[in-house]
Design a protein around this motif. Sequence first.
Motif, PDB file in Angstrom:
ATOM      1  N   ASP A  59      50.037  27.219  35.195  1.00 34.71           N
ATOM      2  CA  ASP A  59      48.609  26.905  35.380  1.00 34.71           C
ATOM      3  C   ASP A  59      47.750  27.582  34.323  1.00 34.71           C
ATOM      4  O   ASP A  59      46.757  27.020  33.862  1.00 34.71           O
ATOM      5  N   ARG A  81      48.036  25.819  30.948  1.00 34.03           N
ATOM      6  CA  ARG A  81      47.180  24.619  30.920  1.00 34.03           C
ATOM      7  C   ARG A  81      45.706  25.007  30.868  1.00 34.03           C
ATOM      8  O   ARG A  81      44.910  24.383  30.159  1.00 34.03           O
ATOM      9  N   GLU A  82      45.344  26.042  31.615  1.00 36.55           N
ATOM     10  CA  GLU A  82      43.940  26.502  31.615  1.00 36.55           C
ATOM     11  C   GLU A  82      43.492  26.903  30.203  1.00 36.55           C
ATOM     12  O   GLU A  82      42.379  26.608  29.772  1.00 36.55           O
TER      13      GLU A  82
END
Length: 278
Positions: A238, A241-242
């Motif tokens: 995550d 991707r962030e």
Amino acid sequence: MTAIPDITLNNRQKIPQLGFGVFQVKPRDTAAAVSTALQAGYRHIDTAEMYGNENEVGEAIRRSGLDRDDLFVTSKLSNDAHRPGDARRAFDESLKALGFDYLDLFLIHWPLPTRYGGDYVSTWKALEECYRDGRARSIGVSNFQARHLQRLLGESEIIPAVNQIEVNPYLTQDELRGFCAEHQIAVEGWSPLAQGQVLDDPTITVIARSVTATPAQVVLRWHLQRGDIVFPKSVTPDRIRENIDIFDFELSAAEVEAISALNRNERTGPDPDTFDWL
Ligand code: NAD
């Protein structure tokens, strides 16, 4: 797919301004992290012989099915290989470990001014050979201070394409960045998040709320808007991707200024003038 801007280096090669770094990523976690990054849209990977994970970076790239020419991969010379013959061999070994026939960028990792009789010039000349034979499409340095660069400019032929140095809101490096700009040397900022240490800063968290982004996204945007190249590291999908999802908002000039004003000239990593680890 996210549009990552390119920076044009002093030899006209292009480098994606945002990449993915793999320092301290264990070999067994590297292929998965790099695969996640490539799926998320990263096309620039920053590794080094001393990270011990070049093999796994190469493996993830081969598995991705992407064209080698669509990727930008950097590696760096090990501190124990500064003698010219060792540097040539180390370059060959990095290519072999990655499974490539060229590198996009090869760097002297540290200047080591207190080792090798202070001679990083003959090391640089070995990198110039790798550039001339086309197997390193660009060459550069890392952790060089202005006087180290000045010496290379005076005693060798090729101007480094980049200087990769520690930069974060507590270490803005404006003087050294200014020197690099004056000599057309692009700046890559390592540990752009200060390994997480700047993410609780109230100035940053307040701006993050106002632009509806996370503190990490705000800090990465700050780097990009100042014109530096960065490659944050994470092994958490995550967060990977962030950290690339930063192209749908912009900081105002005042917000960039407010973050730059946090400067304390405080390093999280070693001082290049004294670092001598082999
Ligand atoms: P970084 O500043 O990228 O911080 C990474 C850490 O920040 C992670 O381990 C995690 O704890 C945290 N983090 C990452 N994304 C986050 C998010 N979205 N939210 C919250 N926390 C988050 O530090 P780094 O890995 O030291 O530097 C990045 C890259 O720079 C390295 O991987 C390497 O490629 C390069 N580097 C080069 C040198 C050099 O001497 N040339 C030295 C250090 C690092």
